[in-house]
Design a protein around this motif. Sequence first.
Motif, mmCIF file in Angstrom:
data_model
loop_
_atom_site.group_PDB
_atom_site.id
_atom_site.type_symbol
_atom_site.label_atom_id
_atom_site.label_comp_id
_atom_site.label_asym_id
_atom_site.label_seq_id
_atom_site.Cartn_x
_atom_site.Cartn_y
_atom_site.Cartn_z
ATOM 1 N N HIS A 197 0.664 -0.837 -0.024
ATOM 2 C CA HIS A 197 -0.229 0.173 -0.119
ATOM 3 C C HIS A 197 1.019 1.448 -0.248
ATOM 4 O O HIS A 197 0.217 2.317 -1.180
ATOM 5 C CB HIS A 197 -1.118 0.047 1.275
ATOM 6 N N VAL A 198 2.260 1.250 0.607
ATOM 7 C CA VAL A 198 2.258 2.247 0.601
ATOM 8 C C VAL A 198 4.390 1.541 0.528
ATOM 9 O O VAL A 198 4.998 0.718 1.055
ATOM 10 C CB VAL A 198 3.523 3.242 1.922
ATOM 11 N N PRO A 199 4.199 1.689 -1.080
ATOM 12 C CA PRO A 199 6.017 0.338 -1.405
ATOM 13 C C PRO A 199 6.982 1.000 -0.788
ATOM 14 O O PRO A 199 8.024 0.436 -0.610
ATOM 15 C CB PRO A 199 5.785 1.813 -2.986
ATOM 16 N N GLU A 200 7.496 2.121 -0.091
ATOM 17 C CA GLU A 200 8.490 2.352 0.440
ATOM 18 C C GLU A 200 8.797 1.669 2.221
ATOM 19 O O GLU A 200 9.553 0.923 2.546
ATOM 20 C CB GLU A 200 8.888 3.592 1.014
ATOM 21 N N HIS A 201 7.378 0.751 2.418
ATOM 22 C CA HIS A 201 7.754 0.483 4.013
ATOM 23 C C HIS A 201 8.400 -1.188 4.284
ATOM 24 O O HIS A 201 9.041 -1.244 4.818
ATOM 25 C CB HIS A 201 5.603 -0.338 4.464
ATOM 26 N N LEU A 202 8.231 -1.828 3.415
ATOM 27 C CA LEU A 202 9.000 -3.608 3.019
ATOM 28 C C LEU A 202 10.558 -3.098 2.766
ATOM 29 O O LEU A 202 11.318 -3.407 3.733
ATOM 30 C CB LEU A 202 8.712 -3.897 1.865
ATOM 31 N N PRO A 203 10.742 -1.699 2.141
ATOM 32 C CA PRO A 203 12.408 -1.780 1.636
ATOM 33 C C PRO A 203 12.721 -1.099 2.840
ATOM 34 O O PRO A 203 13.886 -1.556 3.278
ATOM 35 C CB PRO A 203 12.463 -0.511 0.777
ATOM 36 N N LEU A 204 12.409 -0.268 3.584
ATOM 37 C CA LEU A 204 12.837 -0.096 5.127
ATOM 38 C C LEU A 204 12.585 -0.440 5.801
ATOM 39 O O LEU A 204 13.788 -0.818 6.841
ATOM 40 C CB LEU A 204 11.213 1.518 5.604
ATOM 41 N N ILE A 205 12.043 -1.590 6.346
ATOM 42 C CA ILE A 205 12.232 -2.725 6.664
ATOM 43 C C ILE A 205 12.657 -3.528 6.719
ATOM 44 O O ILE A 205 13.858 -4.559 7.715
ATOM 45 C CB ILE A 205 10.698 -3.422 6.836
ATOM 46 N N LEU A 206 13.406 -3.853 5.071
ATOM 47 C CA LEU A 206 13.856 -4.911 5.392
ATOM 48 C C LEU A 206 15.761 -4.033 5.323
ATOM 49 O O LEU A 206 16.397 -5.658 5.814
ATOM 50 C CB LEU A 206 14.065 -5.557 3.576
ATOM 51 N N GLU A 207 15.631 -2.767 5.122
ATOM 52 C CA GLU A 207 17.117 -2.893 4.565
ATOM 53 C C GLU A 207 17.314 -2.376 6.358
ATOM 54 O O GLU A 207 18.704 -2.366 7.430
ATOM 55 C CB GLU A 207 16.533 -1.014 5.042
ATOM 56 N N HIS A 208 16.385 -2.758 7.518
ATOM 57 C CA HIS A 208 16.857 -1.778 8.598
ATOM 58 C C HIS A 208 16.493 -3.169 9.874
ATOM 59 O O HIS A 208 17.679 -3.501 10.911
ATOM 60 C CB HIS A 208 15.840 -0.638 10.061
ATOM 61 N N ALA A 209 15.270 -3.611 9.475
ATOM 62 C CA ALA A 209 15.456 -5.250 10.702
ATOM 63 C C ALA A 209 15.382 -7.119 9.729
ATOM 64 O O ALA A 209 15.751 -7.683 10.246
ATOM 65 C CB ALA A 209 14.203 -5.083 11.299
ATOM 66 N N GLY A 210 15.853 -6.563 8.547
ATOM 67 C CA GLY A 210 16.506 -7.127 8.296
ATOM 68 C C GLY A 210 15.172 -8.612 7.743
ATOM 69 O O GLY A 210 13.979 -8.077 8.025
ATOM 70 N N LEU A 211 15.413 -10.073 7.233
ATOM 71 C CA LEU A 211 14.573 -11.590 7.526
ATOM 72 C C LEU A 211 14.808 -11.680 8.628
ATOM 73 O O LEU A 211 15.434 -11.665 9.356
ATOM 74 C CB LEU A 211 15.285 -11.827 6.356
ATOM 75 N N PRO A 212 13.153 -12.378 9.127
ATOM 76 C CA PRO A 212 13.069 -12.773 10.308
ATOM 77 C C PRO A 212 14.313 -14.426 9.900
ATOM 78 O O PRO A 212 14.599 -14.532 8.568
ATOM 79 C CB PRO A 212 11.580 -13.244 10.245
ATOM 80 N N GLN A 213 14.260 -14.395 11.482
ATOM 81 C CA GLN A 213 14.856 -16.065 11.140
ATOM 82 C C GLN A 213 14.589 -17.588 11.321
ATOM 83 O O GLN A 213 13.490 -16.967 11.888
ATOM 84 C CB GLN A 213 16.426 -16.144 11.654
ATOM 85 N N GLY A 214 15.211 -18.287 11.247
ATOM 86 C CA GLY A 214 14.365 -19.883 11.274
ATOM 87 C C GLY A 214 12.710 -20.019 10.970
ATOM 88 O O GLY A 214 12.373 -19.886 9.633
ATOM 89 N N ASP A 215 11.731 -20.024 11.904
ATOM 90 C CA ASP A 215 10.081 -20.920 11.832
ATOM 91 C C ASP A 215 9.627 -19.556 10.677
ATOM 92 O O ASP A 215 8.428 -20.064 10.168
ATOM 93 C CB ASP A 215 9.926 -21.285 12.597
ATOM 94 N N ARG A 216 10.077 -18.191 11.425
ATOM 95 C CA ARG A 216 9.233 -16.516 10.646
ATOM 96 C C ARG A 216 9.778 -16.505 9.782
ATOM 97 O O ARG A 216 8.620 -16.326 9.534
ATOM 98 C CB ARG A 216 10.168 -15.868 12.082
ATOM 99 N N LEU A 217 10.907 -17.227 8.957
ATOM 100 C CA LEU A 217 10.839 -17.111 8.171
ATOM 101 C C LEU A 217 10.268 -17.310 6.587
ATOM 102 O O LEU A 217 9.549 -16.984 5.814
ATOM 103 C CB LEU A 217 12.727 -17.103 7.680
ATOM 104 N N ARG A 218 9.946 -18.855 7.498
ATOM 105 C CA ARG A 218 8.982 -19.426 6.725
ATOM 106 C C ARG A 218 8.257 -19.367 6.994
ATOM 107 O O ARG A 218 6.812 -19.160 5.664
ATOM 108 C CB ARG A 218 9.712 -20.997 7.195
#
Length: 497
Positions: free
Chosen positions: A364-385
């Motif tokens: 909905h706001v295209p900049e949200h996901l890039p910001l989150i991935l830049e600062h928080a990265g991907l989750p790990q383990g089961d959360r990544l799945r």
Amino acid sequence: MDFTECYGDTCSAVALAAREGKGRRVQKLIQRGFAVDVKDNRGWNALHEAAAAGSAECVRLLLPAAVNCEDYVNSLTHNSETPVYFAARNGHLRAVKWLIKGGADINRTTNELSCPLFAAVDGGYKNVVELLVRNGAEVNGTYSVSGWSCLHQAVYKGHTEIVRFLVSMCSLEAVDDYGITPLFVAAQYGHHQCLEILANAGANVNCQANDLATPLLIAAQEGHVWCVEVLLAHGADPNLYCNEDCWQLPIHAAAQFSRLSALEKLIPVTKRECDRGEGKVSPVYLAVLSGQADSLRVLLKKGYSPDAQSCRQFGYSCPLDMALWCNSWNLDSECHQTREITLMLLAAGAHVSMGIYAFALQGHVPEHLPLILEHAGLPQGDRLRELANRALAELQSASFWLPLLLKAGMDPMLLLQDKMLEEAENRVLNFFLEFIHWKTLPSAMLQILSHRRTDGTWTPRKHFGMNCVGFMTLIRCFSAIHCIYHICTPHSPLFCW
């Protein structure tokens, strides 16, 4: 009859002379027998005119000239205003003295619920106020539409010396229709000197209005930092809840309205229970909700959590959740501020829940996901799945999130599910297949691709045939096997390349 205006030709000769302060002419007219009680279309007579103009000499001459002095001195206009009311309202001390001597009722109220003392207080005429009080004016009466006392009005106007005079005789805890005391008024309008006088006289600094607001809350909300200092110095409680839900404190008001100086004063004296306490609301939420990046910066710097507690009052799981939702519906002019707030929370280590990832995937706001991935990265383990499954649930926006997730390091094999092959649009599927090792595709997935090519919903890229011969050969082999199966089972659907 129209009483809203006064026309010159409706005024009596005596009244006109009194209005102009011409005492000798008034005296001559009286001697010639002219009436002194003739009223104009407002209900004003000559004494009203003399009192309003401050002509004490004319007042002195007019009073004994009336048939009944007591009635005359208290004669009313159409708005129930007496001569002494006009004299007091305009600060005419000598005129007030003569009118009192003539028997004026100094406590008579007007249609607008005012009185001579209230009018003198409003105008800041301390000498008139003192004269009226000495002669029996009611100091604790309620006036004006909302029921203010004279002390309320003196504080509201910031007439410090009048406040100093009245505090010794007025009720310090008098309340208007909203439960507001004079001290509350001083805090609301930033009159710190009046506030100091009231507090020193014993006024309750922790009084609460009908809505439970306190003077400290309203001073913080309005940014009156000197009033905040005075209140705290006199024992105002910064942890006294100011609403029925028992979460709102003065610090919330300071954060919401970006009253930074007040916020700096309140942070050290406010209990941190509000930051993470169950059922409470962190001031971080108020800074985010109102788009106050400066307030948020101060709070985070002073140790307030970027995560806070789940906020049922506003319906958000965390401040970051609120920031992202606010960003999705804010006006363009506010987007920069909300983006700054989002960045600030992420930089401070805000936890990114799976719900937030899922919301960002929608784009909905295209900049949200890039910001989150830049600062928080991907989750790990089961959360990544789980994130991969959430992404596949938002397959209609895969053209947005797929490149971002893969760039951030997500293993494309996590997305290699039947749903991706069956429902992804043509260009998305081709892009995805660029990252898949064709030798690992199970037969069931090859069948899905074969079906899609047959029904025209997928067109493989040309280089798949030129550079990935093995891949295409495998597809063809699978198709041949399926054709044989079809011959053996004629009722099965036929598909081939």
